[in-house]
Motif scaffolding. Structure first.
Motif, PDB file in Angstrom:
ATOM      1  N   GLY A  92       0.813  -1.214   0.000  1.00 37.95           N
ATOM      2  CA  GLY A  92       0.000   0.000   0.000  1.00 37.95           C
ATOM      3  C   GLY A  92       0.844   1.262   0.000  1.00 37.95           C
ATOM      4  N   GLN A  93       1.922   1.259   0.777  1.00 40.49           N
ATOM      5  CA  GLN A  93       2.803   2.424   0.793  1.00 40.49           C
ATOM      6  C   GLN A  93       3.458   2.635  -0.570  1.00 40.49           C
ATOM      7  N   PHE A  94       3.786   1.554  -1.263  1.00 39.55           N
ATOM      8  CA  PHE A  94       4.375   1.691  -2.594  1.00 39.55           C
ATOM      9  C   PHE A  94       3.385   2.354  -3.552  1.00 39.55           C
ATOM     10  N   LEU A  95       2.112   1.968  -3.467  1.00 33.26           N
ATOM     11  CA  LEU A  95       1.108   2.518  -4.377  1.00 33.26           C
ATOM     12  C   LEU A  95       0.724   3.952  -4.026  1.00 33.26           C
ATOM     13  N   VAL A  96       0.808   4.314  -2.750  1.00 37.44           N
ATOM     14  CA  VAL A  96       0.372   5.638  -2.312  1.00 37.44           C
ATOM     15  C   VAL A  96       1.539   6.611  -2.182  1.00 37.44           C
ATOM     16  N   ALA A  97       2.609   6.179  -1.516  1.00 35.31           N
ATOM     17  CA  ALA A  97       3.699   7.102  -1.190  1.00 35.31           C
ATOM     18  C   ALA A  97       4.558   7.459  -2.396  1.00 35.31           C
ATOM     19  N   VAL A  98       4.760   6.519  -3.314  1.00 37.93           N
ATOM     20  CA  VAL A  98       5.622   6.806  -4.469  1.00 37.93           C
ATOM     21  C   VAL A  98       5.024   7.916  -5.337  1.00 37.93           C
ATOM     22  N   PRO A  99       3.749   7.833  -5.762  1.00 38.09           N
ATOM     23  CA  PRO A  99       3.181   8.959  -6.529  1.00 38.09           C
ATOM     24  C   PRO A  99       3.136  10.257  -5.733  1.00 38.09           C
ATOM     25  N   ALA A 100       2.851  10.174  -4.426  1.00 37.64           N
ATOM     26  CA  ALA A 100       2.802  11.391  -3.611  1.00 37.64           C
ATOM     27  C   ALA A 100       4.163  12.062  -3.540  1.00 37.64           C
ATOM     28  N   ALA A 101       5.201  11.266  -3.320  1.00 35.49           N
ATOM     29  CA  ALA A 101       6.553  11.831  -3.254  1.00 35.49           C
ATOM     30  C   ALA A 101       6.975  12.419  -4.599  1.00 35.49           C
ATOM     31  N   TRP A 102       6.612  11.737  -5.687  1.00 34.42           N
ATOM     32  CA  TRP A 102       6.930  12.251  -7.027  1.00 34.42           C
ATOM     33  C   TRP A 102       6.205  13.573  -7.286  1.00 34.42           C
TER      34      TRP A 102
END
Length: 280
Positions: A92-102
């Motif tokens: 879940g963190q990969f799906l949510v945090a990666v786009p948010a950080a980008w």
């Protein structure tokens, strides 16, 4: 030459001190009931004196591991609960945090700095501060006493966004502009440029996340009343003279996945720590 030897000696001594409890733990997990009772009698019984410990067992035995792995079904239930919780949180963190950080690193939008500062503030708040509000929200959505009560709040954690943001910011603008000139759209730039170039930051956040969520204690105790849903971090049999070996063996087995992940991602972990310590 002497100066070099002294320089190496101090880190070696510190390393021994750090690893000594783990060595004692591993050695104790191979001790029999009689030896453990003899060593820990002042603690586990009402006898007087001082507890003693040996680095290596006098009479090694695999009995604690056999009892744990063959005669303790509760251990396996909690082990797979930990696997489920940790993998779901990290996915879940990969799906949510990666786009948010980008998005924070590469795009300009109103109140960007304010929102990122809010992210940092939320990251600094310990679980105890947010516990009551989180409990009320989860209760409102009827998620208490389910694994979702542990997974969903962790999926939207701000810490991985903070870590990944540093790495995405380090990607040169010239690379992004070159991809755009070649006809790549924003999604393609993110998938084929951002994610590969930011892979060290992503892996660093995932390693840190695994080390944190594999050993969760407070959240399961707060949100899970059904003990069949508890993770392995809450598995601890009654530590009596005849169960001390079982407790030590369970601690060793729980440490193995964390040690393997740490050894695999050590370089990424160091990069994440360095990135987190750099000021804006």
């Amino acid at each position: 030459m002497k100066k070099s030897a002294v320089t190496l000696l101090l880190p070696a001594l510190l390393a021994v001190l750090v690893w000594m409890p783990l060595l004692f733990l591993a050695g104790g997990s191979f001790m029999g009931v009689v030896e453990l009772t003899e060593n820990l009698a002042p603690i586990l019984t009402d006898s007087s004196g001082y507890a003693s410990w040996r680095l290596l067992p006098q009479f090694p035995t695999l009995r604690p591991y056999i009892e744990l792995l063959l005669d303790s079904p509760q251990f396996f239930v909690m082990f797979w609960n930990s696997v489920k919780l940790t993998l779901c949180i990290l996915a879940g963190q990969f799906l949510v945090a990666v786009p948010a950080a980008w998005g924070f690193a590469q795009y300009r939008f109103p109140f960007k700095n304010f929102l990122f500062t809010l992210y940092v503030v939320l990251m600094l708040m310990p679980f105890q501060v947010m516990m009551v509000s989180s409990y009320l929200v989860l209760d409102r959505f009827s998620l208490l006493d389910t694994h979702a009560a542990i997974i969903l709040p962790a999926v939207f954690s701000t810490f991985p966004v903070f870590i990944m943001h540093r790495f995405f910011c380090s990607i040169p603008n010239a690379v992004i502009e070159s991809a755009a000139l070649d006809g790549a759209n924003k999604l393609q730039i993110f998938l084929y440029m951002g994610v590969p170039l930011g892979a060290p930051g992503i892996l660093s956040a995932l390693v840190l996340g695994f080390l944190e969520y594999w050993s969760l204690i407070e959240q399961p105790l707060t949100f899970l009343r059904n003990k069949t849903l508890w993770p392995l971090s809450l598995y601890l049999p009654n530590i009596t003279a005849d169960k001390a070996g079982l407790a030590l063996a369970a601690s060793v087995v729980m440490l193995i996945p964390a040690i393997l992940v740490f050894l695999y991602g050590q370089s990424y972990l160091e990069q994440g720590i360095i990135a987190a310590s750099v000021k804006e």
